[in-house]
Design an enzyme around this catalytic site. Sequence first.
Site, PDB file in Angstrom:
ATOM      1  N   CYS A   1       0.568  -1.219  -0.106  1.00 50.51           N
ATOM      2  CA  CYS A   1       0.200  -0.184   0.247  1.00 50.51           C
ATOM      3  C   CYS A   1       1.077   1.834   0.466  1.00 50.51           C
ATOM      4  CB  CYS A   1      -0.975   0.341   1.288  1.00 50.51           C
ATOM      5  SG  CYS A   1      -1.796  -1.770   1.519  1.00 50.51           S
TER       6      CYS A   1
ATOM      7  N   HIS B   1      -3.197   7.174   2.094  1.00 50.41           N
ATOM      8  CA  HIS B   1      -3.522   5.650   1.498  1.00 50.41           C
ATOM      9  C   HIS B   1      -5.312   5.566   1.795  1.00 50.41           C
ATOM     10  CE1 HIS B   1      -4.613   1.472   0.922  1.00 50.41           C
ATOM     11  NE2 HIS B   1      -3.963   0.962   1.812  1.00 50.41           N
TER      12      HIS B   1
ATOM     13  N   ASN C   1      -9.731  -0.576  -0.722  1.00 52.13           N
ATOM     14  CA  ASN C   1      -8.707  -0.514   0.201  1.00 52.13           C
ATOM     15  C   ASN C   1      -8.245  -1.142  -1.748  1.00 52.13           C
ATOM     16  OD1 ASN C   1      -5.995  -1.218   0.020  1.00 52.13           O
ATOM     17  ND2 ASN C   1      -6.507  -1.475   2.654  1.00 52.13           N
TER      18      ASN C   1
END
Length: 332
Positions: free
Chosen positions: A116, A257, A287
């Site tokens: 990520c 993020h 996500n």
Amino acid sequence: MLQQTGVGVAITGSGSAIPSVSLDNQGLTQLVETSDDWIATRTGIRQRRLAGEESLSAIATLAAQRAIAMAGIAPEDLDLIILATSTADDLFGSASSIQFQLGASRAVAFDLTAACSGFVFGLVTASQFIRTGVYQNVLLIGADILSRWVDWSDRGTCVLFGDGAGAIVMQASERDRLLGFELRSDGTQHQSLSLAYTAQPKELVPGINVQAGTYHPITMNGKEVYRFAVQKVPEVLEKAMFRASISIEQIDWLLLHQANQRILDAVAQRLKIPTEKVISNLANYGNTSAASIPLALDEAVREGKIKPGDIIASSGFGAGLTWGAAIFQWGR
């Protein structure tokens, strides 16, 4: 041979692409014991996009084409392509496949894996090639298809992840728009979030064994990851802002993020950044790992929210554990 030194970096184009299939929280109730309210309250996520037959290279190529078009250059102008991903179509990498699909015949291409944090790590990596004068035009893509590696019977993880791609074009510029950055890693906590290899012993001939297998689905210690993020992300952003000689008041947008709305809110609160300056689109996409920052960036740019000259404080964080921050200005 270096062409020139002391050049700056400008971000001149963005693009994004998402799979066509959408799965909302109500749909997940058919897989695990959960509810729309339970998921939305704890994560802020309402739905996510899932790749069916779509490949990672296909959605990444589409995002890249849109970024290249916004930048006003041709694929043949690209010198370098960096693909930040943990879910390549090919374990050997997918960047070269994207290079071919784009027709970027002059570009060298490679994959970069930092989960990520991948987009921020890729941003900093690409900037070094430009600042040293090696390359002039760089395409950075963040793309992941995490649905390939989700345990859809695990309520703690299956509600979180989605698929997508985002891309930016970075070009040499007289004025440096990458104002500061800070990158970090801590391998002691790697088991808190992992997609681990699972081995099966195989005897080739008597006395000689190899390990054959695949990968275990994503596992995560949610409490540890949350604790890590709300502590480390504000710290790394403050360090990057210090390096950029930028104060909180000068930040136009906080772009994190897109992992969990509670993390976004906690980081903004700690840094005393108003809610209206926080970019969030995870309600629609979940996500998307390395894709989340460029996907949200592109949406905000195309909506006219982010304007040329705006200062953006961005941070990626996740498996590794890795985390990093970059302070940059949008536009030439």
